[in-house]
Structures are given as structure tokens and as C-alpha cells.
Scaffold this motif. Structure first.
Motif, PDB file in Angstrom:
ATOM      1  N   GLY A 171     115.727 -22.575 -15.242  1.00 40.73           N
ATOM      2  CA  GLY A 171     117.207 -22.535 -15.176  1.00 40.73           C
ATOM      3  C   GLY A 171     117.679 -20.918 -14.871  1.00 40.73           C
ATOM      4  O   GLY A 171     118.708 -20.803 -14.451  1.00 40.73           O
ATOM      5  N   GLU A 172     116.689 -19.965 -15.445  1.00 38.46           N
ATOM      6  CA  GLU A 172     117.180 -18.677 -15.307  1.00 38.46           C
ATOM      7  C   GLU A 172     117.256 -17.961 -13.785  1.00 38.46           C
ATOM      8  O   GLU A 172     117.716 -16.811 -13.690  1.00 38.46           O
ATOM      9  CB  GLU A 172     116.558 -17.761 -16.248  1.00 38.46           C
ATOM     10  N   ILE A 173     116.424 -18.576 -12.919  1.00 36.24           N
ATOM     11  CA  ILE A 173     116.236 -18.038 -11.671  1.00 36.24           C
ATOM     12  C   ILE A 173     117.135 -19.275 -10.786  1.00 36.24           C
ATOM     13  O   ILE A 173     116.614 -20.217 -10.554  1.00 36.24           O
ATOM     14  CB  ILE A 173     114.865 -17.901 -11.103  1.00 36.24           C
ATOM     15  N   PRO A 174     118.142 -18.608 -10.105  1.00 35.40           N
ATOM     16  CA  PRO A 174     118.862 -19.568  -9.391  1.00 35.40           C
ATOM     17  C   PRO A 174     117.732 -19.960  -7.955  1.00 35.40           C
ATOM     18  O   PRO A 174     117.531 -18.848  -7.355  1.00 35.40           O
ATOM     19  CB  PRO A 174     120.118 -18.913  -8.798  1.00 35.40           C
ATOM     20  N   LEU A 175     117.703 -21.329  -7.674  1.00 36.09           N
ATOM     21  CA  LEU A 175     117.142 -21.707  -6.581  1.00 36.09           C
ATOM     22  C   LEU A 175     117.858 -22.625  -5.799  1.00 36.09           C
ATOM     23  O   LEU A 175     118.772 -23.630  -6.244  1.00 36.09           O
ATOM     24  CB  LEU A 175     115.741 -22.526  -6.964  1.00 36.09           C
ATOM     25  N   VAL A 176     117.590 -22.526  -4.411  1.00 35.95           N
ATOM     26  CA  VAL A 176     118.391 -23.218  -3.456  1.00 35.95           C
ATOM     27  C   VAL A 176     117.460 -24.539  -3.070  1.00 35.95           C
ATOM     28  O   VAL A 176     116.424 -24.387  -2.710  1.00 35.95           O
ATOM     29  CB  VAL A 176     118.954 -22.603  -2.165  1.00 35.95           C
ATOM     30  N   VAL A 177     117.992 -25.813  -3.572  1.00 35.89           N
ATOM     31  CA  VAL A 177     117.296 -26.815  -3.321  1.00 35.89           C
ATOM     32  C   VAL A 177     117.363 -27.430  -1.788  1.00 35.89           C
ATOM     33  O   VAL A 177     118.202 -27.743  -1.431  1.00 35.89           O
ATOM     34  CB  VAL A 177     117.569 -28.115  -4.067  1.00 35.89           C
ATOM     35  N   ARG A 178     116.217 -27.253  -1.322  1.00 32.15           N
ATOM     36  CA  ARG A 178     116.183 -27.751   0.269  1.00 32.15           C
ATOM     37  C   ARG A 178     115.714 -29.146   0.436  1.00 32.15           C
ATOM     38  O   ARG A 178     116.355 -29.760   1.272  1.00 32.15           O
ATOM     39  CB  ARG A 178     115.141 -26.735   1.061  1.00 32.15           C
ATOM     40  N   LYS A 179     114.812 -29.671  -0.494  1.00 33.29           N
ATOM     41  CA  LYS A 179     114.273 -31.053  -0.244  1.00 33.29           C
ATOM     42  C   LYS A 179     113.619 -31.354  -1.503  1.00 33.29           C
ATOM     43  O   LYS A 179     112.826 -30.610  -2.033  1.00 33.29           O
ATOM     44  CB  LYS A 179     113.379 -30.986   0.988  1.00 33.29           C
ATOM     45  N   LEU A 180     113.394 -32.829  -1.799  1.00 32.15           N
ATOM     46  CA  LEU A 180     112.837 -33.152  -3.081  1.00 32.15           C
ATOM     47  C   LEU A 180     112.087 -34.489  -2.337  1.00 32.15           C
ATOM     48  O   LEU A 180     112.577 -35.378  -1.995  1.00 32.15           O
ATOM     49  CB  LEU A 180     113.545 -33.443  -4.188  1.00 32.15           C
ATOM     50  N   SER A 181     110.734 -34.318  -2.347  1.00 33.72           N
ATOM     51  CA  SER A 181     109.900 -35.414  -1.730  1.00 33.72           C
ATOM     52  C   SER A 181     108.909 -35.905  -2.955  1.00 33.72           C
ATOM     53  O   SER A 181     108.350 -35.237  -3.697  1.00 33.72           O
ATOM     54  CB  SER A 181     109.313 -34.994  -0.512  1.00 33.72           C
ATOM     55  N   ARG A 182     108.485 -37.305  -2.639  1.00 30.82           N
ATOM     56  CA  ARG A 182     107.315 -37.798  -3.439  1.00 30.82           C
ATOM     57  C   ARG A 182     106.014 -38.141  -2.416  1.00 30.82           C
ATOM     58  O   ARG A 182     106.623 -38.752  -1.260  1.00 30.82           O
ATOM     59  CB  ARG A 182     107.604 -38.832  -4.315  1.00 30.82           C
ATOM     60  N   TYR A 183     104.926 -37.775  -2.860  1.00 28.82           N
ATOM     61  CA  TYR A 183     103.862 -38.068  -1.704  1.00 28.82           C
ATOM     62  C   TYR A 183     102.539 -38.676  -2.490  1.00 28.82           C
ATOM     63  O   TYR A 183     102.405 -38.490  -3.584  1.00 28.82           O
ATOM     64  CB  TYR A 183     103.249 -36.731  -1.019  1.00 28.82           C
ATOM     65  N   ALA A 184     101.918 -39.638  -1.911  1.00 30.58           N
ATOM     66  CA  ALA A 184     100.410 -40.096  -2.450  1.00 30.58           C
ATOM     67  C   ALA A 184      99.635 -39.069  -1.890  1.00 30.58           C
ATOM     68  O   ALA A 184      99.665 -38.744  -0.462  1.00 30.58           O
ATOM     69  CB  ALA A 184     100.457 -41.304  -1.719  1.00 30.58           C
ATOM     70  N   MET A 185      98.572 -38.567  -2.751  1.00 30.74           N
ATOM     71  CA  MET A 185      97.836 -37.467  -2.110  1.00 30.74           C
ATOM     72  C   MET A 185      96.377 -37.936  -2.232  1.00 30.74           C
ATOM     73  O   MET A 185      95.846 -38.340  -3.167  1.00 30.74           O
ATOM     74  CB  MET A 185      98.046 -36.241  -3.274  1.00 30.74           C
ATOM     75  N   SER A 186      95.787 -37.716  -0.926  1.00 31.83           N
ATOM     76  CA  SER A 186      94.601 -38.479  -0.836  1.00 31.83           C
ATOM     77  C   SER A 186      93.492 -37.242  -1.116  1.00 31.83           C
ATOM     78  O   SER A 186      92.273 -37.376  -1.263  1.00 31.83           O
ATOM     79  CB  SER A 186      94.076 -38.906   0.723  1.00 31.83           C
ATOM     80  N   THR A 187      94.122 -35.957  -1.178  1.00 27.64           N
ATOM     81  CA  THR A 187      92.972 -35.101  -1.602  1.00 27.64           C
ATOM     82  C   THR A 187      93.409 -34.361  -3.025  1.00 27.64           C
ATOM     83  O   THR A 187      92.813 -33.330  -3.470  1.00 27.64           O
ATOM     84  CB  THR A 187      93.500 -33.609  -0.533  1.00 27.64           C
ATOM     85  N   ALA A 188      94.057 -35.388  -3.841  1.00 25.63           N
ATOM     86  CA  ALA A 188      94.008 -34.900  -5.190  1.00 25.63           C
ATOM     87  C   ALA A 188      92.698 -34.861  -5.991  1.00 25.63           C
ATOM     88  O   ALA A 188      91.851 -35.639  -5.807  1.00 25.63           O
ATOM     89  CB  ALA A 188      94.835 -35.874  -6.035  1.00 25.63           C
TER      90      ALA A 188
END
Length: 121
Positions: free
Chosen positions: A18-35
Motif C-alpha cells: 500500500g505504500e507504493i502507488p501502483l496503476v493496475v493495468r490488468k488482473l488475470s488468472r492462469y492455469a500454469m503448465s510450467t509450474a
């Protein structure tokens, strides 16, 4: 402005940014085959922007907030790239293949899967 991404599952429990202001561009969820075995199979990715004046602060904060093993975050502008691992920050000029290779090698010591070592060049 720097643009980047952080995988929310990579942050240690209790982390607040919270102390560093960020501009949210996109929030996504992915299934990761390389995890890796230490990583969940579904990731939540926050794509963000951060003001140039706060980039170093964000890198330091993330280096303290990322969980281990096997996580990193990265962000960049037209001139340079930050790659942040738990306890370590790499900052280098875009196109510096030697510095990129050094950061990738460090990532390998954390057992980050090779396909994940693909941040912006």
C-alpha cells in the motif's frame, strides 16, 4: 512509468504493498503448465505501472516480500529492466544480454523453471 507484473501467489502471506502507488493495468488468472513442484498450478497475475520515482522503492519492497523458493517479479521502461528475486534485485539497461543472463542464472539457482525465465529483453 515502468510497467510490470507480479504473481500474487509469489508474495509471502501478510504482504501489503500500500505504500507504493501502483496503476493496475490488468488482473488475470492462469492455469500454469510450467509450474514447479513448489508453485501452485493456478496463478493470479497483477499487471501494473509504477512511477519512475518509485521504481527503486518497489524493487526493494518486492525483494523483501517475495516468497522462496522459485519466484521473481519484473518491471521495465523503455531504457531499463528490474528483475526482483527474494533478497536480490537486478537492474540493467534494456538489451544488455550479459546482465540478463546473470539474472537468469540467479533464477536457476532458485530452481525457477527455464520457461519462466522469459521476462522482457
Amino acid at each position: 512509468m515502468y510497467d510490470g507484473a507480479v504473481i500474487l501467489e509469489s508474495l509471502r502471506v501478510g504482504t501489503e504493498l500500500g505504500e507504493i502507488p501502483l496503476v493496475v493495468r490488468k488482473l488475470s488468472r492462469y492455469a500454469m503448465s510450467t509450474a514447479s513442484a513448489d508453485q501452485p498450478k493456478v496463478w493470479s497475475v497483477l499487471e501494473f505501472g509504477v512511477d519512475d520515482s518509485r521504481a527503486e522503492d518497489l524493487a526493494k519492497t518486492l525483494s523483501e516480500a517475495l516468497d522462496a523458493p522459485g519466484w521473481y517479479a519484473d518491471f521495465h521502461n523503455d531504457d531499463e529492466i528490474f528483475v526482483v528475486f527474494p533478497g536480490r534485485v537486478f537492474r540493467y539497461a534494456r538489451g544488455d544480454s550479459g546482465a540478463r543472463a546473470e539474472a537468469q542464472e540467479f533464477g536457476r539457482t532458485l530452481k525457477i523453471p527455464e520457461p519462466q525465465l522469459d521476462w522482457t529483453f
